[in-house]
Design a protein around this motif. Structure first.
Motif, PDB file in Angstrom:
ATOM      1  N   ASN A 162      -0.077  95.225  30.147  1.00 14.40           N
ATOM      2  CA  ASN A 162      -0.431  94.567  31.415  1.00 14.40           C
ATOM      3  C   ASN A 162      -1.172  95.487  32.382  1.00 14.40           C
ATOM      4  O   ASN A 162      -1.619  95.053  33.437  1.00 14.40           O
ATOM      5  N   THR A 163      -1.311  96.784  32.011  1.00 18.03           N
ATOM      6  CA  THR A 163      -2.107  97.685  32.860  1.00 18.03           C
ATOM      7  C   THR A 163      -3.524  97.869  32.307  1.00 18.03           C
ATOM      8  O   THR A 163      -4.322  98.591  32.880  1.00 18.03           O
ATOM      9  N   ILE A 164      -3.788  97.234  31.150  1.00 17.24           N
ATOM     10  CA  ILE A 164      -5.116  97.345  30.540  1.00 17.24           C
ATOM     11  C   ILE A 164      -5.916  96.095  30.908  1.00 17.24           C
ATOM     12  O   ILE A 164      -5.582  94.992  30.486  1.00 17.24           O
ATOM     13  N   GLU A 165      -6.968  96.303  31.703  1.00 18.66           N
ATOM     14  CA  GLU A 165      -7.803  95.151  32.076  1.00 18.66           C
ATOM     15  C   GLU A 165      -8.702  94.749  30.933  1.00 18.66           C
ATOM     16  O   GLU A 165      -8.988  93.580  30.723  1.00 18.66           O
ATOM     17  N   PHE A 199       6.599 105.700  21.438  1.00 22.50           N
ATOM     18  CA  PHE A 199       6.328 106.537  22.605  1.00 22.50           C
ATOM     19  C   PHE A 199       5.624 105.766  23.727  1.00 22.50           C
ATOM     20  O   PHE A 199       5.129 106.367  24.676  1.00 22.50           O
ATOM     21  N   GLY A 200       5.597 104.441  23.600  1.00 22.93           N
ATOM     22  CA  GLY A 200       5.117 103.590  24.694  1.00 22.93           C
ATOM     23  C   GLY A 200       3.636 103.726  24.984  1.00 22.93           C
ATOM     24  O   GLY A 200       3.226 103.651  26.137  1.00 22.93           O
ATOM     25  N   VAL A 201       2.807 103.942  23.954  1.00 20.81           N
ATOM     26  CA  VAL A 201       1.369 104.022  24.210  1.00 20.81           C
ATOM     27  C   VAL A 201       0.628 102.877  23.542  1.00 20.81           C
ATOM     28  O   VAL A 201       1.093 102.280  22.567  1.00 20.81           O
ATOM     29  N   ILE A 202      -0.530 102.558  24.094  1.00 23.06           N
ATOM     30  CA  ILE A 202      -1.322 101.440  23.599  1.00 23.06           C
ATOM     31  C   ILE A 202      -2.694 101.940  23.156  1.00 23.06           C
ATOM     32  O   ILE A 202      -3.288 102.803  23.821  1.00 23.06           O
ATOM     33  N   LEU A 203      -3.168 101.423  22.020  1.00 24.81           N
ATOM     34  CA  LEU A 203      -4.517 101.764  21.537  1.00 24.81           C
ATOM     35  C   LEU A 203      -5.520 100.902  22.292  1.00 24.81           C
ATOM     36  O   LEU A 203      -5.467  99.671  22.217  1.00 24.81           O
ATOM     37  N   ILE A 204      -6.431 101.541  23.026  1.00 23.26           N
ATOM     38  CA  ILE A 204      -7.347 100.774  23.882  1.00 23.26           C
ATOM     39  C   ILE A 204      -8.791 100.816  23.396  1.00 23.26           C
ATOM     40  O   ILE A 204      -9.665 100.202  24.002  1.00 23.26           O
ATOM     41  N   ALA A 207     -13.047 100.797  27.572  1.00 23.89           N
ATOM     42  CA  ALA A 207     -11.788 100.174  28.027  1.00 23.89           C
ATOM     43  C   ALA A 207     -11.636 100.384  29.534  1.00 23.89           C
ATOM     44  O   ALA A 207     -12.138 101.363  30.089  1.00 23.89           O
ATOM     45  N   ILE A 208     -10.927  99.477  30.147  1.00 19.34           N
ATOM     46  CA  ILE A 208     -10.668  99.566  31.597  1.00 19.34           C
ATOM     47  C   ILE A 208      -9.150  99.540  31.812  1.00 19.34           C
ATOM     48  O   ILE A 208      -8.470  98.613  31.380  1.00 19.34           O
ATOM     49  N   THR A 209      -8.654 100.591  32.470  1.00 22.39           N
ATOM     50  CA  THR A 209      -7.216 100.735  32.726  1.00 22.39           C
ATOM     51  C   THR A 209      -6.954 100.711  34.229  1.00 22.39           C
ATOM     52  O   THR A 209      -7.678 101.378  34.981  1.00 22.39           O
ATOM     53  N   ARG A 210      -5.949  99.957  34.645  1.00 22.45           N
ATOM     54  CA  ARG A 210      -5.528 100.024  36.059  1.00 22.45           C
ATOM     55  C   ARG A 210      -4.621 101.237  36.238  1.00 22.45           C
ATOM     56  O   ARG A 210      -3.599 101.366  35.565  1.00 22.45           O
ATOM     57  N   VAL A 211      -5.027 102.133  37.113  1.00 21.02           N
ATOM     58  CA  VAL A 211      -4.286 103.376  37.314  1.00 21.02           C
ATOM     59  C   VAL A 211      -3.276 103.159  38.436  1.00 21.02           C
ATOM     60  O   VAL A 211      -3.651 102.677  39.509  1.00 21.02           O
TER      61      VAL A 211
END
Ligand code: ATP
Ligand code: TPS
Ligand code: MG
Length: 344
Positions: free
Chosen positions: A22-25, A122-127, A33-37
């Motif tokens: 939900n933080t990856i736009e 480890f809670g990471v997402i491939l973007i 990729a666009i990430t909400r920081v």
């Protein structure tokens, strides 16, 4: 399979849902990729490359058998670098140079399963990423993470005289497994080489404390602690009898297993320094005090002080030297893993 089908079928489809989504736009599928920081967060970035024949075996049978582990490890080593900054990993980009013989559904699915298993753990997402063809398998992963207040980043450069030196987990397991794959102990430890556990929760917890310095151990404890010594301009005392050892590795003769623990590498444990008034955090990962940052007085009391700041090994309270190498019969070379040696 075309390059586009491959990306769609494997990397866009096999990824499980993750809380970070939900933080990856915009994730996989556009030019970037666009990430909400998170407001006020610091962005932490690193990259690591794994090369066939250098970071994992060269032969095709092994590369085929280890597809899951190679995917897992390529994420784990990056999560380890983010943890070593006191940060929390958030997302990764994958650049894949893929040999034709691995461009099949079976290999790619096993690789992606390993990769996504580590991502989930480890809670990471491939973007996003990049896929090209090459005659050897080369995997580059760049990771980004965040540090949000009250946590602060932990550098290699902050170690202070009198600080206690700690290391997480156990050392030397991966190195032993790499060099003795056909022994019983080597086989018991193979998982430490192929699927190392980056100390993500511990790194995060250390970011919440005024941890003075930290590094992850990838090239060997002695060589990696040298980086803390030169960045902090301090000498570290390492009491070798305190190095944490797994029960499997403890079966091996003391001097031999110490050599793996000091110089082997591929440990992906965290080494860090804390002021003596602080206690290390209690996470699922055990930590052990293995020495301290030497004060000028402690240094002055030594029979010999090397010119440049570096770790100094002690055994039973005495410095280990070429003249008094106990517990070694002769002092082993202490340099760890190096891609290039000094000679050209
Ligand atoms: N080709 C490069 N271009 C720019 N910076 C680099 C390059 N190679 C390494 N660095 C930088 O040099 C520093 C040390 O890199 P190094 O790869 O030794 O890190 P490490 O964490 O000690 O090792 P590991 O590769 O095991 O994670 C890092 O800041 C890294 O970003
Ligand atoms: C086949 C094979 N040969 C050697 C090794 C050992 N090894 C390779 S790279 C490295 C340090 C970390 O690399 P980097 O500094 O690039 O992150 C170590 C300890 C291995 N795992 N497999
Ligand atoms: Mg590192």
């Amino acid at each position: 399979m075309t390059e586009f089908e491959l990306i769609e079928r494997i990397f866009a489809t096999l990824q499980p849902d993750t809380p970070n989504a939900n933080t990856i736009e915009k994730g996989i599928g556009d030019d970037a990729a666009i990430t909400r920081v998170p407001a006020g967060a610091r962005l932490v970035s690193c990259i690591d490359t794994l090369v066939q024949g250098r970071h994992f075996a060269a032969d095709w049978d092994s590369v085929e058998a280890l597809a899951f582990a190679i995917g897992y490890k390529s994420i784990a080593v990056n999560v380890s670098d983010i943890a070593a900054m006191g940060a929390t990993a958030h997302s990764v980009l994958l650049a894949l140079a893929l040999p034709q013989r691995l461009a099949n559904t079976a290999w790619l699915e096993a690789f992606a399963k390993g990769l996504f298993h580590a991502c989930q753990q480890f809670g990471v997402i491939l973007i996003g990423g990049d896929t090209t063809r090459h005659d050897q398998l080369v995997i580059s992963i760049s990771a980004q993470g965040f540090i949000s207040a009250p946590a602060t980043p932990v550098y290699r450069s902050g170690a202070k005289a009198g600080d206690t030196l700690y290391v997480s987990g156990t050392l030397g397991d991966a190195s032993y497994a790499l060099q003795h794959p056909d022994t019983e102990v080597g086989q018991q430890l193979a998982h430490r080489l192929h699927t190392p556990t980056p100390r993500a929760a511990l790194g995060n917890a250390l970011g919440q404390l005024p941890t003075s310095a930290m590094i992850d151990i990838s090239d060997g404890l002695y060589q990696d602690l040298k980086h803390i010594c030169s960045a902090s301009q301090v000498y570290l005392r390492i009491d070798v009898e305190h190095l944490p050892v797994s029960s499997a590795l403890s079966e091996i003769a003391f001097a031999e297993r110490l050599t793996h623990q000091l110089t082997g590498g591929d440990d992906y444990e965290l080494a860090f320094t804390l002021a003596p008034s602080l206690s290390p955090p209690t996470t699922v990962t055990p930590v052990r005090a293995i020495g301290q940052v030497l004060s000028p007085e402690a240094l002055a009391a030594l029979p010999f002080v090397p010119e440049t700041p570096q770790p100094i090994l002690f055994y039973q309270g005495q410095p280990i030297t070429a003249h008094h190498p106990a517990p070694f019969t002769t002092l082993p070379p202490l340099d760890g893993y190096q891609h290039f040696t000094g000679s050209s």
